[in-house]
Design a protein around this motif. Structure first.
Motif, PDB file in Angstrom:
ATOM      1  N   THR A  69       0.801  -1.231   0.000  1.00 13.15           N
ATOM      2  CA  THR A  69       0.000   0.000   0.000  1.00 13.15           C
ATOM      3  C   THR A  69       0.828   1.272   0.000  1.00 13.15           C
ATOM      4  OG1 THR A  69      -0.154   0.027   2.422  1.00 13.15           O
ATOM      5  CG2 THR A  69      -1.866  -1.172   1.204  1.00 13.15           C
ATOM      6  N   GLU A  70       2.094   1.200   0.427  1.00 13.85           N
ATOM      7  CA  GLU A  70       2.893   2.414   0.543  1.00 13.85           C
ATOM      8  C   GLU A  70       4.176   2.366  -0.285  1.00 13.85           C
ATOM      9  OE1 GLU A  70       3.549   3.502   4.636  1.00 13.85           O
ATOM     10  OE2 GLU A  70       1.525   2.890   5.238  1.00 13.85           O
ATOM     11  N   ARG A  71       5.025   1.384  -0.012  1.00 15.53           N
ATOM     12  CA  ARG A  71       6.345   1.399  -0.635  1.00 15.53           C
ATOM     13  C   ARG A  71       6.281   1.179  -2.146  1.00 15.53           C
ATOM     14  NH1 ARG A  71      10.640  -2.294  -1.229  1.00 15.53           N
ATOM     15  NH2 ARG A  71       9.585  -3.916  -0.022  1.00 15.53           N
ATOM     16  N   ALA A  72       5.551   0.157  -2.600  1.00 11.07           N
ATOM     17  CA  ALA A  72       5.480  -0.118  -4.038  1.00 11.07           C
ATOM     18  C   ALA A  72       4.856   1.050  -4.810  1.00 11.07           C
ATOM     19  CB  ALA A  72       4.721  -1.416  -4.296  1.00 11.07           C
TER      20      ALA A  72
ATOM     21  N   ALA B 119       5.509   5.821  -8.412  1.00  9.82           N
ATOM     22  CA  ALA B 119       5.185   7.233  -8.620  1.00  9.82           C
ATOM     23  C   ALA B 119       6.439   8.085  -8.774  1.00  9.82           C
ATOM     24  CB  ALA B 119       4.343   7.746  -7.451  1.00  9.82           C
ATOM     25  N   ALA B 120       7.506   7.707  -8.074  1.00  9.59           N
ATOM     26  CA  ALA B 120       8.758   8.457  -8.154  1.00  9.59           C
ATOM     27  C   ALA B 120       9.580   8.097  -9.391  1.00  9.59           C
ATOM     28  CB  ALA B 120       9.586   8.202  -6.895  1.00  9.59           C
ATOM     29  N   GLY B 121       9.134   7.090 -10.138  1.00 12.73           N
ATOM     30  CA  GLY B 121       9.849   6.694 -11.344  1.00 12.73           C
ATOM     31  C   GLY B 121      11.031   5.793 -11.098  1.00 12.73           C
ATOM     32  N   ARG B 122      11.186   5.329  -9.846  1.00 13.88           N
ATOM     33  CA  ARG B 122      12.364   4.526  -9.528  1.00 13.88           C
ATOM     34  C   ARG B 122      12.201   3.056  -9.870  1.00 13.88           C
ATOM     35  NH1 ARG B 122      12.283   8.054  -4.873  1.00 13.88           N
ATOM     36  NH2 ARG B 122      10.973   6.520  -3.779  1.00 13.88           N
ATOM     37  N   GLY B 123      10.958   2.546  -9.865  1.00 14.88           N
ATOM     38  CA  GLY B 123      10.816   1.117 -10.094  1.00 14.88           C
ATOM     39  C   GLY B 123       9.380   0.670 -10.212  1.00 14.88           C
ATOM     40  N   LEU B 124       9.205  -0.644 -10.138  1.00 10.22           N
ATOM     41  CA  LEU B 124       7.886  -1.259 -10.275  1.00 10.22           C
ATOM     42  C   LEU B 124       7.929  -2.629  -9.628  1.00 10.22           C
ATOM     43  CD1 LEU B 124       5.033  -1.068 -11.664  1.00 10.22           C
ATOM     44  CD2 LEU B 124       6.060  -2.302 -13.587  1.00 10.22           C
ATOM     45  N   ASP B 125       6.912  -2.933  -8.813  1.00  9.61           N
ATOM     46  CA  ASP B 125       6.783  -4.258  -8.211  1.00  9.61           C
ATOM     47  C   ASP B 125       5.562  -4.944  -8.810  1.00  9.61           C
ATOM     48  OD1 ASP B 125       8.875  -3.457  -6.674  1.00  9.61           O
ATOM     49  OD2 ASP B 125       7.789  -3.445  -4.776  1.00  9.61           O
ATOM     50  N   LEU B 126       5.742  -6.177  -9.268  1.00 11.52           N
ATOM     51  CA  LEU B 126       4.657  -6.926  -9.887  1.00 11.52           C
ATOM     52  C   LEU B 126       4.459  -8.251  -9.169  1.00 11.52           C
ATOM     53  CD1 LEU B 126       5.537  -6.406 -13.665  1.00 11.52           C
ATOM     54  CD2 LEU B 126       3.635  -5.336 -12.421  1.00 11.52           C
ATOM     55  N   ALA B 127       3.208  -8.554  -8.847  1.00 11.78           N
ATOM     56  CA  ALA B 127       2.872  -9.879  -8.348  1.00 11.78           C
ATOM     57  C   ALA B 127       2.884 -10.850  -9.516  1.00 11.78           C
ATOM     58  CB  ALA B 127       1.503  -9.862  -7.687  1.00 11.78           C
TER      59      ALA B 127
ATOM     60  N   GLN C 285      10.648  -7.422  -9.279  1.00 15.41           N
ATOM     61  CA  GLN C 285      10.917  -6.050  -8.873  1.00 15.41           C
ATOM     62  C   GLN C 285      11.844  -5.366  -9.864  1.00 15.41           C
ATOM     63  OE1 GLN C 285      12.171  -6.906  -4.600  1.00 15.41           O
ATOM     64  NE2 GLN C 285      10.901  -5.079  -4.312  1.00 15.41           N
ATOM     65  N   LEU C 286      11.480  -4.142 -10.221  1.00 12.78           N
ATOM     66  CA  LEU C 286      12.345  -3.265 -10.995  1.00 12.78           C
ATOM     67  C   LEU C 286      12.761  -2.133 -10.074  1.00 12.78           C
ATOM     68  CD1 LEU C 286      10.237  -3.055 -14.287  1.00 12.78           C
ATOM     69  CD2 LEU C 286      12.077  -4.670 -13.729  1.00 12.78           C
TER      70      LEU C 286
ATOM     71  N   LEU D  17      16.573  -5.555 -12.407  1.00 11.36           N
ATOM     72  CA  LEU D  17      15.494  -6.528 -12.243  1.00 11.36           C
ATOM     73  C   LEU D  17      15.895  -7.587 -11.221  1.00 11.36           C
ATOM     74  CD1 LEU D  17      13.334  -8.119 -15.023  1.00 11.36           C
ATOM     75  CD2 LEU D  17      14.448  -9.608 -13.356  1.00 11.36           C
ATOM     76  N   SER D  18      14.946  -7.944 -10.359  1.00 11.38           N
ATOM     77  CA  SER D  18      15.157  -9.051  -9.426  1.00 11.38           C
ATOM     78  C   SER D  18      13.864  -9.845  -9.299  1.00 11.38           C
ATOM     79  CB  SER D  18      15.607  -8.549  -8.053  1.00 11.38           C
ATOM     80  OG  SER D  18      14.639  -7.678  -7.487  1.00 11.38           O
ATOM     81  N   TYR D  19      13.958 -11.039  -8.755  1.00  9.16           N
ATOM     82  CA  TYR D  19      12.807 -11.935  -8.692  1.00  9.16           C
ATOM     83  C   TYR D  19      12.871 -12.758  -7.414  1.00  9.16           C
ATOM     84  CZ  TYR D  19      16.670 -13.883 -11.381  1.00  9.16           C
ATOM     85  OH  TYR D  19      17.935 -14.193 -11.833  1.00  9.16           O
ATOM     86  N   ILE D  20      11.696 -13.030  -6.865  1.00  7.91           N
ATOM     87  CA  ILE D  20      11.543 -13.912  -5.709  1.00  7.91           C
ATOM     88  C   ILE D  20      10.416 -14.884  -6.042  1.00  7.91           C
ATOM     89  CG2 ILE D  20      10.938 -14.073  -3.263  1.00  7.91           C
ATOM     90  CD1 ILE D  20      11.987 -11.203  -2.952  1.00  7.91           C
ATOM     91  N   ILE D  21      10.646 -16.161  -5.805  1.00  3.06           N
ATOM     92  CA  ILE D  21       9.651 -17.191  -6.101  1.00  3.06           C
ATOM     93  C   ILE D  21       9.326 -17.942  -4.821  1.00  3.06           C
ATOM     94  CG2 ILE D  21       9.164 -19.298  -7.415  1.00  3.06           C
ATOM     95  CD1 ILE D  21       9.224 -16.819  -9.143  1.00  3.06           C
ATOM     96  N   ALA D  22       8.031 -18.182  -4.599  1.00  2.00           N
ATOM     97  CA  ALA D  22       7.593 -18.922  -3.421  1.00  2.00           C
ATOM     98  C   ALA D  22       8.177 -20.333  -3.443  1.00  2.00           C
ATOM     99  CB  ALA D  22       6.066 -18.983  -3.377  1.00  2.00           C
ATOM    100  N   PRO D  23       8.478 -20.892  -2.285  1.00  2.00           N
ATOM    101  CA  PRO D  23       9.122 -22.214  -2.255  1.00  2.00           C
ATOM    102  C   PRO D  23       8.314 -23.301  -2.944  1.00  2.00           C
ATOM    103  CG  PRO D  23       8.412 -21.520  -0.040  1.00  2.00           C
ATOM    104  CD  PRO D  23       8.321 -20.326  -0.933  1.00  2.00           C
ATOM    105  N   TRP D  24       6.998 -23.264  -2.854  1.00  2.00           N
ATOM    106  CA  TRP D  24       6.170 -24.310  -3.464  1.00  2.00           C
ATOM    107  C   TRP D  24       6.205 -24.253  -4.994  1.00  2.00           C
ATOM    108  CZ3 TRP D  24       2.348 -22.985  -6.840  1.00  2.00           C
ATOM    109  CH2 TRP D  24       1.884 -21.670  -6.806  1.00  2.00           C
ATOM    110  N   ALA D  25       6.595 -23.097  -5.551  1.00  2.00           N
ATOM    111  CA  ALA D  25       6.553 -22.907  -7.001  1.00  2.00           C
ATOM    112  C   ALA D  25       7.917 -23.049  -7.664  1.00  2.00           C
ATOM    113  CB  ALA D  25       5.971 -21.530  -7.320  1.00  2.00           C
ATOM    114  N   ARG D  26       8.946 -23.325  -6.899  1.00  2.00           N
ATOM    115  CA  ARG D  26      10.285 -23.415  -7.472  1.00  2.00           C
ATOM    116  C   ARG D  26      10.451 -24.699  -8.289  1.00  2.00           C
ATOM    117  NH1 ARG D  26      12.765 -21.490  -1.748  1.00  2.00           N
ATOM    118  NH2 ARG D  26      12.118 -19.294  -1.941  1.00  2.00           N
TER     119      ARG D  26
END
Length: 212
Positions: A57-60, A65-73, A87-88, A100-109
């Protein structure tokens, strides 16, 4: 010239990438408490649902809005279950580059979701957003993340010595910081030409306000 990323959804054969939503909070908190996420990222441990809510609700929104990045589910197309996060960050609109970076849930690896999501994001960045460079940084011992970088066509550019802080478990069950190297990877538009062409054909990009 574009200075912020749009609210976007990106679809592949198996996945939908979309903005984070408050409905993601429980699954996001669970994912970020995974052992591997704790070891290779700097997120607070334990990671609470309040921390996940603040992220959504806040950080992403502030980063976008600041043009620094983008977080996508990253979600499964059929089940809508949260697979991970793309994450960008550190976006430079003059240079037309982002990290660019990525995090994957353990069940989906082990299902190729990280490379599918990362490649789809890269294709959107190069095509729709006209970026010219994507950078990835992987800890020297994080072989799984390095395999994703290689799979999507990244080129290893070198090593940032002693530039990464990872974490290991202590005998008491807590975490302690350990210093290691970063491997720097880059991806340029020409690096993914022809890479996973079937995925490129399947991708669809829509503004999130129009996505259902």
């Amino acid at each position: 010239m574009t200075s912020t990323f749009p609210d976007i959804s990106i679809s592949t054969e198996r996945l939908v990438l979309r903005p984070l939503d408050t409905d993601d909070v429980p699954a996001l908190a669970e994912m970020m408490n995974d052992e591997q996420v704790g070891a290779w990222t700097d997120v607070p441990q334990p990671f609470t649902e309040q921390a996940a809510r603040t992220w959504v609700t806040e950080r992403a929104p502030a980063e976008r809005a600041a043009g620094r990045g983008l977080d996508l589910a990253v979600t499964e197309f059929l089940t809508q279950r949260l697979v991970g996060v793309i994450q960008l960050a550190r976006t430079n609109w003059h240079v037309r580059s982002t990290e660019l970076s990525y995090i994957i849930a353990p069940w989906a690896r082990g299902e190729g979701y990280a490379s599918e999501a990362a490649l789809a994001t890269a294709q959107w960045l190069f095509g729709d957003q006209k970026l010219e460079r994507i950078e990835l940084r992987t800890a020297a011992d994080n072989t799984a993340s390095q395999q994703v970088a290689q799979k999507i066509g990244c080129i290893s550019e070198g090593v940032l010595r002693n530039a990464c802080i990872a974490r290991v478990r202590t005998e008491g069950g807590g975490w302690t910081d350990v210093r290691t190297d970063f491997i720097v990877w880059s991806l340029l538009p020409e690096d993914i030409e022809g890479a996973d062409g079937h995925l490129a054909d399947a991708n669809g990009f829509t503004h999130y306000s129009d996505w259902n």
